[in-house]
Write a protein that holds these residues in place. Structure first.
Motif, PDB file in Angstrom:
ATOM      1  N   LYS A 149      27.816  -4.335  40.877  1.00  0.00           N
ATOM      2  CA  LYS A 149      28.379  -5.684  41.070  1.00  0.00           C
ATOM      3  C   LYS A 149      27.428  -6.694  40.437  1.00  0.00           C
ATOM      4  N   ARG A 150      28.001  -7.813  39.989  1.00  0.00           N
ATOM      5  CA  ARG A 150      27.138  -8.867  39.471  1.00  0.00           C
ATOM      6  C   ARG A 150      27.578 -10.208  40.054  1.00  0.00           C
ATOM      7  N   PRO A 151      26.605 -11.097  40.271  1.00  0.00           N
ATOM      8  CA  PRO A 151      26.962 -12.400  40.851  1.00  0.00           C
ATOM      9  C   PRO A 151      27.600 -13.315  39.793  1.00  0.00           C
ATOM     10  N   GLU A 152      28.534 -14.122  40.237  1.00  0.00           N
ATOM     11  CA  GLU A 152      29.195 -15.067  39.323  1.00  0.00           C
ATOM     12  C   GLU A 152      29.505 -16.355  40.091  1.00  0.00           C
ATOM     13  N   GLY A 153      29.545 -17.473  39.387  1.00  0.00           N
ATOM     14  CA  GLY A 153      29.884 -18.749  40.023  1.00  0.00           C
ATOM     15  C   GLY A 153      28.659 -19.496  40.519  1.00  0.00           C
ATOM     16  N   TYR A 154      27.624 -19.596  39.648  1.00  0.00           N
ATOM     17  CA  TYR A 154      26.414 -20.337  40.037  1.00  0.00           C
ATOM     18  C   TYR A 154      26.693 -21.840  40.020  1.00  0.00           C
ATOM     19  N   ASN A 155      25.953 -22.564  40.820  1.00  0.00           N
ATOM     20  CA  ASN A 155      26.070 -24.019  40.812  1.00  0.00           C
ATOM     21  C   ASN A 155      25.156 -24.656  39.780  1.00  0.00           C
ATOM     22  N   LEU A 156      23.939 -24.084  39.629  1.00  0.00           N
ATOM     23  CA  LEU A 156      22.926 -24.757  38.812  1.00  0.00           C
ATOM     24  C   LEU A 156      22.795 -24.202  37.400  1.00  0.00           C
ATOM     25  N   LYS A 157      23.519 -23.122  37.112  1.00  0.00           N
ATOM     26  CA  LYS A 157      23.435 -22.659  35.725  1.00  0.00           C
ATOM     27  C   LYS A 157      24.781 -22.161  35.222  1.00  0.00           C
ATOM     28  N   GLU A 158      24.898 -22.180  33.897  1.00  0.00           N
ATOM     29  CA  GLU A 158      26.129 -21.711  33.263  1.00  0.00           C
ATOM     30  C   GLU A 158      26.182 -20.184  33.341  1.00  0.00           C
ATOM     31  N   GLU A 159      27.372 -19.623  32.944  1.00  0.00           N
ATOM     32  CA  GLU A 159      27.519 -18.161  32.991  1.00  0.00           C
ATOM     33  C   GLU A 159      26.569 -17.476  31.994  1.00  0.00           C
ATOM     34  N   ASP A 160      26.209 -18.185  30.915  1.00  0.00           N
ATOM     35  CA  ASP A 160      25.310 -17.556  29.938  1.00  0.00           C
ATOM     36  C   ASP A 160      23.840 -17.720  30.317  1.00  0.00           C
ATOM     37  N   GLY A 161      23.550 -18.350  31.473  1.00  0.00           N
ATOM     38  CA  GLY A 161      22.171 -18.407  31.942  1.00  0.00           C
ATOM     39  C   GLY A 161      21.483 -19.743  31.723  1.00  0.00           C
ATOM     40  N   ARG A 162      22.094 -20.652  30.906  1.00  0.00           N
ATOM     41  CA  ARG A 162      21.463 -21.955  30.645  1.00  0.00           C
ATOM     42  C   ARG A 162      21.613 -22.835  31.889  1.00  0.00           C
ATOM     43  N   TYR A 163      20.569 -23.603  32.181  1.00  0.00           N
ATOM     44  CA  TYR A 163      20.614 -24.473  33.366  1.00  0.00           C
ATOM     45  C   TYR A 163      21.437 -25.728  33.082  1.00  0.00           C
ATOM     46  N   LYS A 164      22.199 -26.162  34.113  1.00  0.00           N
ATOM     47  CA  LYS A 164      23.014 -27.383  33.977  1.00  0.00           C
ATOM     48  C   LYS A 164      22.169 -28.613  34.305  1.00  0.00           C
ATOM     49  N   ASP A 165      22.631 -29.752  33.828  1.00  0.00           N
ATOM     50  CA  ASP A 165      22.049 -31.031  34.236  1.00  0.00           C
ATOM     51  C   ASP A 165      22.540 -31.313  35.659  1.00  0.00           C
ATOM     52  N   PRO A 166      21.614 -31.454  36.648  1.00  0.00           N
ATOM     53  CA  PRO A 166      22.051 -31.655  38.050  1.00  0.00           C
ATOM     54  C   PRO A 166      22.990 -32.852  38.227  1.00  0.00           C
ATOM     55  N   ASN A 167      22.873 -33.846  37.334  1.00  0.00           N
ATOM     56  CA  ASN A 167      23.714 -35.043  37.482  1.00  0.00           C
ATOM     57  C   ASN A 167      25.182 -34.758  37.188  1.00  0.00           C
ATOM     58  N   THR A 168      25.450 -33.669  36.482  1.00  0.00           N
ATOM     59  CA  THR A 168      26.846 -33.383  36.108  1.00  0.00           C
ATOM     60  C   THR A 168      27.568 -32.580  37.199  1.00  0.00           C
ATOM     61  N   ILE A 169      26.821 -32.115  38.206  1.00  0.00           N
ATOM     62  CA  ILE A 169      27.438 -31.277  39.240  1.00  0.00           C
ATOM     63  C   ILE A 169      28.142 -32.171  40.253  1.00  0.00           C
ATOM     64  N   THR A 170      29.452 -31.988  40.378  1.00  0.00           N
ATOM     65  CA  THR A 170      30.229 -32.838  41.295  1.00  0.00           C
ATOM     66  C   THR A 170      30.743 -32.076  42.502  1.00  0.00           C
ATOM     67  N   SER A 171      30.724 -30.729  42.421  1.00  0.00           N
ATOM     68  CA  SER A 171      31.227 -29.956  43.574  1.00  0.00           C
ATOM     69  C   SER A 171      30.366 -28.710  43.754  1.00  0.00           C
TER      70      SER A 171
END
Length: 445
Positions: free
Chosen positions: A127-149
């Motif tokens: 099994k592998r985890p999917e649906g991170y809040n802080l990073k994209e599926e390819d592993g790159r980190y998101k900008d925290p300001n863009t997270i709305t949910s």
């Protein structure tokens, strides 16, 4: 066991490895070991690789097709190294593999080359985890300001992956080549033995070990014997045995003292003066020692024989089996081609009633202790049709040769079976010829 009125026949099941005649040195199998349930079978080779096979029950309703072993995991356990202080190459060859009893979903094994022991964890991932809040599926980190949910990560199924990861490395404790490792029945400690010393390790502690046997003389010119093998008792965590090149066994009790240089018992057979020869000392050297599963007996292998010792009787073995007595007259040529120094291993079956060991010409021998019968079988490509029954082989030592017999002079000493293993519960055996692993099982009528 197959015999004149034998009630058990052995069938070919599988062969692993390349068929080529020119064998790469790295592919030569150097150790074979079943785990405690027999579900996994590990081999190590001279190239430092460990290959693990897993038993797959094909059809539970058809007992004659009981099981097949398929590759489960392959990993590089050791790499070649160089000791700059001593200007010595340390080869990657796996000398021994020992499984630890399974405690959780993962499996653990110890593997060693001449100098370094490693603890490996073999685990499955499906099994592998999917649906991170802080990073994209390819592993790159998101900008925290863009997270709305917020999302709840989920585990989704994937193809089974078997990972082997090194958990501990036990190094720098042996001056000489390691010949044995043995896991204690307390499941917390293990021993490692080289030519002159035996060390006791804790599985969690890598930076120190305790020296429990040291037979190194103050002056190396006075050296008369070396340690050839060592093993812990299967049930008593304070007892271990080690064998020597002089054909003796020393049983030691770790409760007696911290350094077990004084043995509790010495097992030694007086030499038969009629058999005394130039080669006596070489052929009496013990190449392997194994406790029986019930802990009552020990089995030793020297060049020509297998001996069974009762722990309560030190002056002689209770059983002696000649493996290839017909070679006694050939010791001179075996000395010249160095075969006399070959180290054959031996193993017990699951209930200690049969013992098995290897010989030359890809022959291997089984001795039934209760019925006092023995058989010689051959691992070869000619007998490798599925479920083909193995025919017992006979070697003719001299005189007139019968039709089915093989002459001693035509034996191939380059084809040898040094490593064998027996499934802990079933009549399934694994036999290593040079670079091939043969698996045989008993014929189910």
């Amino acid at each position: 066991m197959a015999g004149p009125g034998g009630d058990m026949q052995w069938c070919f099941s599988q062969v692993k490895g390349a068929i080529d005649d020119d064998v790469a040195e790295a592919d030569i199998i150097s150790t074979v070991e079943f785990n405690h349930t027999g579900e996994l079978l590990a081999t190590g080779d001279k190239g430092g690789r460990v290959v693990i096979f897993q038993q797959e029950i094909e059809n539970k309703n058809l007992p004659q097709f009981r099981s097949e072993y398929n590759v489960y995991s392959t990993f590089q356990s050791h790499e070649p190294e160089f000791d700059y202080l001593k200007s010595l190459e340390i080869e990657e060859k796996i000398n021994k593999i020992r499984w630890l009893p399974q405690k959780n979903a993962a499996q653990f094994l110890l593997s060693t080359n001449d100098k370094t022991i490693k603890l490996w964890k073999i685990s499955e991932r499906d099994k592998r985890p999917e649906g991170y809040n802080l990073k994209e599926e390819d592993g790159r980190y998101k900008d925290p300001n863009t997270i709305t949910s917020l999302r709840v990560p989920v585990l989704i199924p994937m193809d089974l992956m078997v990972e082997a990861s090194p958990r501990r490395v036990f190094a720098n404790a042996h001056t000489y080549h390691i010949n044995s490792i043995s896991v204690n029945s307390d499941d917390e400690t293990y021993l490692s033995a080289d030519d002159l010393r035996i060390n006791l390790w804790h599985l969690e502690i890598t930076d120190r070990s305790f020296n429990i046997v040291d037979i190194k003389p103050a002056n190396m010119e006075e050296l008369t014997e070396v340690i050839t093998a060592a093993e812990f008792h299967p049930h008593q965590c304070n007892t271990f045995v080690y064998s020597s090149s002089k054909g003796t066994l020393r049983l030691c009790d770790m409760r007696a003292s911290a350094l077990c240089d004084k043995h509790s018992k010495l097992f030694e057979e007086p030499e038969d003066p009629s058999n005394r020869s130039f080669f006596s000392e070489i052929i009496s050297s013990i190449s392997d020692v194994k406790f029986s599963h019930n802990g009552r007996y020990m089995m030793t292998r020297d060049y020509l024989s297998v001996k069974i010792w009762d722990l309560n009787m030190e002056n002689r073995p209770v059983e002696t089996y000649q493996v290839h007595e017909y070679l006694r007259s050939k010791l001179c040529s075996l000395y010249e081609n160095d075969c006399i120094f070959d180290k054959f291993e031996c193993c017990w079956n699951g209930n200690d009633s049969v013992v098995m060991t290897g010989s030359y010409n890809n022959f291997f021998r089984m001795f039934d202790r209760g019925q006092r019968r023995d058989v010689t079988l051959e691992a070869s490509r000619e007998n490798s049709k599925p479920m083909q029954v193995l025919k017992p082989r006979k070697v003719c030592a001299g005189g007139k040769r019968k039709k089915d017999e093989i002459s001693v002079d035509s034996l191939d000493f380059n084809k040898k079976i040094l490593h064998t293993a027996w499934h802990p519960q079933d009549n399934i055996i694994a036999v290593a010829t040079t670079n091939n692993l043969y698996i045989f099982q008993d014929k189910v009528n």
